[in-house]
Design an enzyme around this catalytic site. Structure first.
Site, PDB file in Angstrom:
ATOM      1  N   PHE A 222       0.820  -1.208   0.000  1.00 12.03           N
ATOM      2  CA  PHE A 222       0.000   0.000   0.000  1.00 12.03           C
ATOM      3  C   PHE A 222       0.857   1.263   0.000  1.00 12.03           C
ATOM      4  CE2 PHE A 222      -2.959  -3.197   1.488  1.00 12.03           C
ATOM      5  CZ  PHE A 222      -4.077  -2.897   0.738  1.00 12.03           C
ATOM      6  N   HIS A 362     -12.109  -2.805  11.926  1.00 11.17           N
ATOM      7  CA  HIS A 362     -11.388  -4.066  11.925  1.00 11.17           C
ATOM      8  C   HIS A 362     -11.205  -4.472  13.388  1.00 11.17           C
ATOM      9  CE1 HIS A 362     -10.283  -2.965   7.837  1.00 11.17           C
ATOM     10  NE2 HIS A 362      -9.559  -4.055   7.680  1.00 11.17           N
ATOM     11  N   GLU A 365      -8.715  -9.683  14.065  1.00 11.38           N
ATOM     12  CA  GLU A 365      -7.989 -10.326  12.961  1.00 11.38           C
ATOM     13  C   GLU A 365      -6.658 -10.842  13.520  1.00 11.38           C
ATOM     14  OE1 GLU A 365      -6.368  -9.314   8.422  1.00 11.38           O
ATOM     15  OE2 GLU A 365      -7.037  -7.699   9.745  1.00 11.38           O
ATOM     16  N   HIS A 389     -13.390  -8.773   9.675  1.00 11.23           N
ATOM     17  CA  HIS A 389     -12.701 -10.041   9.941  1.00 11.23           C
ATOM     18  C   HIS A 389     -13.281 -10.747  11.164  1.00 11.23           C
ATOM     19  CE1 HIS A 389      -9.792  -9.527   6.760  1.00 11.23           C
ATOM     20  NE2 HIS A 389      -9.545  -8.300   7.206  1.00 11.23           N
ATOM     21  N   ASP A 447      -8.317  -7.630   0.040  1.00  4.86           N
ATOM     22  CA  ASP A 447      -7.265  -7.069  -0.826  1.00  4.86           C
ATOM     23  C   ASP A 447      -6.990  -8.010  -2.002  1.00  4.86           C
ATOM     24  OD1 ASP A 447      -6.342  -4.818   1.117  1.00  4.86           O
ATOM     25  OD2 ASP A 447      -6.245  -6.648   2.314  1.00  4.86           O
TER      26      ASP A 447
END
Length: 518
Positions: A222, A362, A365, A389, A447
């Site tokens: 990224f 998020h 995860e 997630h 992703d």
């Protein structure tokens, strides 16, 4: 007399000798035992059916055409299971995706899912949404595209400058065009660029021996790509290609994790101007492709930023949401959860944003228990709208209950969890339990560009074949598609229209399959 063993018996492939032996054995059993056995089998059948009725999708009703299509789908599914169980052929959900990837197109189930309208993809990071082949052949061939290489074997960093670029001794900027020209074979240069951006390797177990190792390779992607994607001329074409690849994969709606940092060669754009440009591109795309429902964004901030920077990011997001309530859904914090600051660490920033701001955190995860996974508790207490997630959610009974009671959808991304080393065999993914208990689940791809996956089809196939039960059928695919719109940020009439658009596309798909299969 010829007989076969239990292996083939379980597959309902008994021959005459087996039937005769079973008949003789039955005659030798007294009536009381038969009665007891029948009672047990009846109870067992009831329990199996009861459990099946509790699974996600069980309440879906199929019409006559759907039932015929479902018969074929389940025959294909059973054949793939049998081929693995009895013939030793690869079962794709138990393989690492990098090894399974060439095998998907040979699966009738995968081809079915790929052609099915899937609803929305609610958890996908902008900048990892377009195939790397397109990125290299389109973005890196533009004028003023520069590259620097902080790691000769890792992800290159791209950015657009008017020459000369700024001095950067630790990582000098070079024109991509000049680098490519210096290669004996420009096509090899392009191939190497794509390889350096991707996580794809021949031996992922050796290349990424730990979660930390794969994240150290993943996060620079990224840092390398977003400065190029946020260049205004690239941004508009990248966003268009994001929607086009999604629509080609049957995805009708997107909610993008998004960083607002748009620039041009002579300066930067305001947050407001960035969202307006996004709206223009989406509007133009929908005029050309009216089946596409649209795009909304969730502003994402890196957790590692200072408290002051996070406060600024939240204020900016709140202003954007106030200005563009139909586009900007809310706020999220991203980064490798095990090594980033926790939600609790940022509590003072997150507890009372003014004006109030929806969160899409998020959380969970992680493979840890009672450590990183406690972000799940804070996500619920901070009133998150969905959880990204939530891989560790089953370790937290209170969180599970809140998710169920409040309808807080969990954004499950099975392929991401496998590639980033939380799980190896996807049959062991905690999402399997979530499906079995009819939790509010949506399937997302996170992703996909980084590991060479399609926008959603690979994740949905792996869910259907690996996380779902062998008996789960078209109804679970249908429910997951509906969930992706029901738990989306769409509101009121907007959501009603989206569900109508999906239903129209789904009905057309079923009619088409029915005509082919009858």
């Amino acid at each position: 007399m010829e007989t076969v063993g239990m292996v083939h018996g379980d597959r309902r492939q008994w021959r005459y000798g087996d039937v005769l032996i079973m008949a003789v054995m039955a005659l030798a059993v007294d009536l009381h035992t038969v009665h007891t056995s029948d009672t047990y089998l009846e109870k067992r059948r009831h329990v199996v059916e009861l459990e099946q009725s509790m699974r996600l999708g069980a309440r879906q009703m199929l019409n006559e055409k759907e039932r015929l299509v479902n018969q074929h789908l389940m025959a294909w599914k059973q054949a793939e299971v049998n081929d693995s169980l009895w013939e030793g052929r690869p079962f794709l959900p138990e393989l690492h995706f990098f090894h399974a990837r060439p095998l998907f197109d040979s699966s009738p189930v995968f081809r079915f899912i790929r052609s099915m309208p899937k609803g929305g993809n609610l958890h996908v990071h902008f900048g990892a949404t377009v195939s790397l082949g397109w990125f290299v052949s389109n973005v890196t061939y533009r004028p003023h595209c520069y590259v620097c290489r902080p790691d000769p074997h890792g992800a290159p960093f791209f950015r657009f400058f008017l020459p000369p670029p700024p001095s950067q001794p630790e990582c000098p900027w070079r024109l991509v065009a000049e680098e490519r020209q210096a290669y004996t074979n420009p096509h090899q240069y392009d191939f190497d660029l794509a390889q350096n951006l991707s996580l794809l390797v021949q031996d992922p177990a050796t290349a990424y021996p730990s979660i930390r190792a794969v994240w150290q390779r993943f996060e620079p992607y990224f840092m390398g790509v977003l400065p190029a994607v946020n260049y205004r001329p690239v941004f508009t074409s990248y966003l268009w290609q994001t929607m086009k690849e999604a629509l080609d994969d049957g995805v009708l709606y997107l909610e993008l994790r998004f960083t607002v940092e748009l620039y041009d060669l002579d300066g930067t754009y305001s947050d407001k101007a960035t969202v307006e440009i996004l709206q223009e591109v989406v509007h133009s795309f929908r005029q050309q492709y009216p089946d596409f429902i649209g795009v909304k964004i969730i502003i994402a901030s890196i957790k590692q930023k200072t408290v002051e920077q996070q406060e600024d990011a939240i204020r900016r997001t709140a202003r954007l949401r106030d200005k563009f309530p139909d586009v900007v859904l809310g706020f999220d914090l991203i980064q490798h959860e095990d090594t980033a600051p926790s939600l609790l660490h940022l509590l003072n920033v997150l507890q009372q944003p003014d004006p109030p701001l929806p969160f899409f955190f998020h959380a969970g995860e992680t493979a840890w228990t009672e450590l990183t996974d406690q972000n799940l508790v804070d996500a619920i207490l901070l009133n998150t709208s969905r959880i990204g997630h939530a891989y560790a959610v089953l370790r937290h009974p209170w969180v599970c209950q809140q998710v169920k009671d409040r309808g807080i959808a969990i954004e499950v991304s099975p392929l991401s969890n496998q590639v980033l080393k939380l799980v190896t065999d996807l049959r062991n993914h905690p999402g399997a339990v979530l499906l079995s208990r009819d939790f509010p689940v949506v399937i997302s791809s996170d992703d996909p560009a980084v590991w060479g996956a399609l926008p959603l089809s690979h994740d949905l196939y792996l869910t259907f074949m690996g996380l779902a039960s062998v008996r789960d059928d078209l109804r679970v695919l249908k429910q997951l598609a509906l969930n992706s719109l029901l738990y989306s940020g769409l509101q009121g009439e907007e959501k009603k229209r989206a569900l109508g658009q999906w239903d129209k596309a789904y009905s057309w798909f079923i009619d088409s399959m029915y005509q082919q299969l009858q």
